[in-house]
Scaffold this active site. Structure first.
Site, PDB file in Angstrom:
ATOM      1  CD  GLU A 157      -5.722  -1.578  -5.401  1.00 16.03           C
ATOM      2  OE1 GLU A 157      -5.260  -2.606  -4.885  1.00 16.03           O
ATOM      3  OE2 GLU A 157      -5.390  -0.427  -5.040  1.00 16.03           O
TER       4      GLU A 157
ATOM      5  CD  GLU B 277      -3.995   2.653  -2.428  1.00 16.08           C
ATOM      6  OE1 GLU B 277      -3.598   3.006  -1.302  1.00 16.08           O
ATOM      7  OE2 GLU B 277      -3.582   1.620  -2.986  1.00 16.08           O
ATOM      8  CG  ASN B 278      -1.622   5.758  -8.157  1.00 16.77           C
ATOM      9  OD1 ASN B 278      -0.850   5.879  -7.225  1.00 16.77           O
ATOM     10  ND2 ASN B 278      -1.416   4.906  -9.151  1.00 16.77           N
TER      11      ASN B 278
ATOM     12  CG  HIS C 209      -7.192   1.408  -1.104  1.00 10.32           C
ATOM     13  ND1 HIS C 209      -6.959   1.595   0.241  1.00 10.32           N
ATOM     14  CD2 HIS C 209      -6.459   0.309  -1.455  1.00 10.32           C
ATOM     15  CE1 HIS C 209      -6.132   0.662   0.682  1.00 10.32           C
ATOM     16  NE2 HIS C 209      -5.817  -0.134  -0.318  1.00 10.32           N
TER      17      HIS C 209
ATOM     18  CB  ALA D 210      -3.805  -2.849  -8.158  1.00 10.12           C
TER      19      ALA D 210
END
Length: 640
Positions: A386, A352-353, A389, A350
Site C-alpha cells: 500500500e 491505498e487511498n 501505491h 487494504a
C-alpha cells in the site's frame, strides 16, 4: 450441532445420536433414507459444480483463446463518460447518519469543470443515489451566469445522471455544477458503507462509516466523474456526532459546530492534490489513534481501543518503509500525513487511498502473544504494497483500468524491496519466484487466462482485472525488465517516469517510451530497438513460453512454444525472450543480463562456452519455463 468425532460415531449404539451405527458384529450400518439423502446431496453438489464451471470460466467454442479476452470484444455495459468536460475541483459536504433504522447520508457537491468541447449535456456517474432535482444548478464561473437545465434523467444501466441544458456550454469556459442528494450507508463494503464492532467493555454495538471507492464506487457516495483519468482537487467537509472523529485524505483545517443539529460538528479538511475519484476516502468512527511523528509527517494508526497495542508492529515498520521509498524514488511523499485505519469490516486486504489507507484488521493488527510468523509477514507485505501505491497509482495513475498492472504490478514488485529493508534477515527477495512468478504461471497456463492489458468497459469487466495476472504477472514482467536493463537504468527510468507524469495519468506506452529513452542513453538497448517492441509481446497477448535449449557440441539450439496444460490448445504465440545463462567456464549466477534474444521467433542457435555444465535463465528472471538438455542436465543431476 458440531461435527461428530470418530469416537462418537463408533460408540453410538445406545444413544442413536448420529445416523452412522455399528452392529453387534462391528459392521457399519447406514439407513436407506440416509443413503438416499447422501446420493441426492452428491448429485446436487455435482450439478452446482458444473453450473459454476459453466458460468464462471470463460469459454468460447472453436476459439484458441476466449474471444472476449483475446480480441477484447466490446460487451454491453456502462459506457465511458464523454471527454467534453473535465472536472477541476470538487467541494463536497456530506452528513452520514449512523443510527439504527437510519443508515443514510445527506450530501451536497459543487464541481468546477472546464469545457474542452462545446456540449449541451453533462453526464456524471451515480449509483444508488437520489438526486434532489430542484437543487441542480449550472452557472458560468467567470460571470455567475446561470445556464438553464431543460431535462434531467437517471440512466441506471450505465450508472449515469444526465443533465440536459437549454444552451451549450462553450469550449474553453469554466462552469460550476451544484447538486444536493441523498445516499445510503450500505452493508456490502462498497462505496460509503457502514461497519460495526462490539465494545468489549459495554458489549454495545459501535457503528463506523468507511469508504471503498476502488474501482468504480465513488459514485455511490457522491455524483462525480468516476474514471481514473478525470483527476481533480477535492475539498471535503464531513459532519459527525461530537463523540466521534472523522478522517479524510488531508489534515483537518478546522472544526465548527453544526448550527441546526445538537452535538454535531463539521470537520473541514484541507484541499487535496490532483487525484482520481477512486482514491478519495473518509471515515467516521470512535476508533482510537496511535501516533508517531517522523520527518514532519504525521503517521497515525487507528483501531478499536482494545486493539491499540496490536498496532505497534505496523507503527514500527510503516514510517521506515515510507522513508525507504522516498529515498528509492528520490521523491518525497507529497502529503503532510498518513492515517492507517483497521476497519472491522473490509472487503479487501487494504486500499491505498491517498493519505488515508484502510485495512482489514487481520493484516494491520499483530498480537505478540498469539500471532504467527506468517501473520507478521502479512502485515509487512500488505503495508509495503500500500505504501508503494502512494507513488505508483496515486502520484501517477493508470489512465484507464486496462492498464491496472501499471499500479498493482509495481506495488506487488516493490513491496519486496520495502520488506527487505525492514527485515533483511528474512531474505524475502528469494521468495519472489515461488510467490509471484509461479502464481502467475498457474493462472497463465490455463485456457481461460487473459492478457495483462485488454480493453474493459463495464464495471464487472473492470473488477475481473483484479486477479493474479495484474498483480503477480505484472510484478514478474517488471522484474524481468529490471534484470535485462540493469538496476541502474531501470531505476533511473522509473524516477523519470514518476517525475514526467506526477499528479497525472499514464499508459503502458508512456512507461515504455521513458524506459527506452533511458536505456538508449545508458547504452543498454540497441538504438533501433524499443522496450515497447519487446514488452508488447508480454502485455497484449496471454500466456508464457516454455524455452527448450539443446546443446550439440559447441552450439545450442533454442526454441520457444506456448506452455499450456491443455494439449488440445495450440497457438503460435511468440515472445521476445531474453536468454541469460551461466556455464562452468564463465560462472556468474548473478549476471542475469541477456546474452541472446529470441526475437519473436520459434527458434535459433548460437555457440556457447561450456565444458561440463551450463544453466539457462538463472534466478528465473525471464518469465518462461526452461528445459536444457545434454551434458549440463545429466551432470547437474549426478550431483543431486
Amino acid at each position: 450441532m458440531g461435527v461428530p468425532t470418530t469416537a462418537e460415531l463408533e460408540n453410538n449404539s445406545n444413544q442413536k445420536k448420529y445416523t452412522v451405527n455399528r452392529t453387534s458384529k462391528g459392521d457399519l450400518v447406514i439407513s436407506k433414507i440416509v443413503c438416499g439423502l447422501l446420493v441426492l446431496l452428491a448429485m446436487i453438489l455435482i450439478a452446482l459444480a458444473a453450473l459454476l464451471t459453466y458460468f464462471l470460466l470463460p469459454y468460447c467454442p472453436n476459439e484458441a483463446t476466449p474471444e472476449a479476452l483475446r480480441k477484447a470484444v466490446v460487451k454491453d455495459g456502462p459506457a465511458r463518460l464523454p471527454r467534453s468536460i473535465q472536472p477541476l475541483h470538487y467541494r463536497l459536504q456530506i452528513i452520514p447518519f449512523l443510527e439504527e433504522g437510519n443508515f443514510t447520508t445527506n450530501g451536497a457537491v459543487q464541481i468546477n469543470v472546464n469545457v474542452t468541447e462545446s456540449t449541451n449535456k453533462i453526464e456524471l456517474n451515480i449509483n444508488d443515489i437520489e438526486i434532489n432535482q430542484h437543487s441542480v444548478a449550472v452557472k458560468r464561473v467567470s460571470d455567475d451566469k446561470s445556464v438553464k437545465v431543460s431535462d434531467q434523467k437517471y440512466d441506471n444501466e450505465s450508472q449515469k445522471y444526465i443533465i440536459s441544458l437549454a444552451e451549450s456550454l462553450k469550449e474553453g469556459d469554466q462552469y460550476q455544477i451544484a447538486i444536493t442528494y441523498n445516499g445510503k450507508l450500505n452493508d456490502y463494503m462498497q462505496g460509503f458503507y457502514r461497519s460495526s464492532y462490539i465494545d468489549s467493555n459495554t458489549k454495545d454495538v459501535r457503528w463506523i462509516a468507511s469508504t471503498q471507492f476502488s474501482p468504480t464506487d465513488a459514485r455511490r457516495a457522491f455524483p462525480c466523474f468516476d474514471e481514473p483519468s478525470f483527476k481533480a482537487k477535492y475539498t471535503v467537509s464531513i459532519a459527525r456526532p461530537s463523540n466521534m472523529t472523522s478522517l479524510s485524505n488531508m489534515p483537518k483545517r478546522e472544526s465548527v459546530v453544526v448550527v441546526d443539529r445538537k452535538d454535531w460538528i463539521w470537520d473541514h479538511f484541507k484541499e487535496t492534490p490532483q487525484m482520481s475519484s477512486y482514491l478519495v476516502a473518509f471515515v467516521v468512527s470512535d476508533l482510537q489513534p496511535f501516533r508517531f511523528n517522523s520527518s514532519e509527517k504525521l503517521f497515525t494508526i487507528w483501531s478499536r481501543r482494545d486493539a491499540l497495542e496490536q498496532t505497534r508492529l505496523a507503527m514500527d515498520i510503516g514510517p521506515r518503509i515510507l522513508s525507504y521509498f522516498e529515498r528509492y524514488f528520490g521523491i518525497d511523499y507529497p502529503l503532510p500525513k498518513i492515517d492507517m485505519v483497521a476497519v472491522p469490516d473490509f472487503g479487501f486486504n487494504a486500499m491505498e487511498n491517498w493519505g488515508l489507507i484502510t485495512f482489514r484488521e487481520a493484516v494491520l493488527l499483530f498480537d505478540e502473544k498469539i500471532s504467527t510468523v506468517e501473520d507478521k509477514r502479512a502485515v509487512a507485505t500488505v503495508l509495503a504494497h500500500e505504501l508503494a501505491h502512494q507513488w505508483f497509482g496515486n502520484l501517477v495513475t493508470p489512465k484507464w483500468w486496462d492498464d491496472l498492472w501499471l499500479k498493482e504490478g509495481f506495488a506487488s514488485y516493490l513491496l519486496y524491496y520495502g520488506v527487505n529493508f525492514v527485515f533483511p534477515d528474512w531474505n524475502i527477495l528469494t521468495e519472489f519466484i515461488m510467490t509471484e512468478v509461479h502464481k502467475a504461471f498457474a493462472i497463465d497456463s490455463l485456457k481461460s487466462t487473459h492478457p495483462l492489458t485488454f480493453t474493459v468497459h463495464s464495471t464487472d469487466e473492470i473488477r475481473q482485472m483484479f486477479d493474479p495476472i495484474s498483480y503477480s504477472k505484472g510484478a514478474s514482467i517488471i522484474r524481468m525488465i529490471n534484470n535485462f536493463l540493469g538496476e541502474r537504468t531501470f531505476k533511473a527510468g522509473l524516477i523519470k517516469y514518476l517525475h514526467t507524469f506526477t499528479y497525472s495519468n499514464a499508459r503502458r506506452d508512456d512507461l515504455w517510451d521513458v524506459l527506452t529513452q533511458q536505456a538508449h542513453e545508458d547504452g543498454n538497448l540497441h538504438d533501433d530497438l524499443s522496450i515497447k517492441e519487446i514488452m508488447d509481446s508480454w502485455t497484449v497477448q496471454s500466456g508464457f513460453p516454455v524455452v527448450t535449449a539443446v546443446r550439440n557440441g559447441k552450439r545450442v539450439d533454442v526454441s520457444q512454444k506456448r506452455f499450456t496444460f491443455d494439449k488440445s490448445f495450440a497457438e503460435d504465440t511468440l515472445w521476445w525472450v531474453p536468454l541469460s545463462y551461466t556455464t562452468d567456464l564463465r560462472t556468474n549466477f548473478d549476471d542475469t543480463s541477456p546474452k541472446q534474444w529470441l526475437k519473436k521467433e520459434t527458434g535459433k542457435n548460437f555457440e556457447i562456452e561450456a565444458n561440463r555444465w551450463w544453466l539457462v535463465n538463472p534466478h528465473q528472471t525471464g518469465i518462461s519455463h526452461s528445459s536444457f538438455f545434454m551434458t549440463s542436465s545429466l551432470w547437474i543431476a549426478s550431483l543431486l
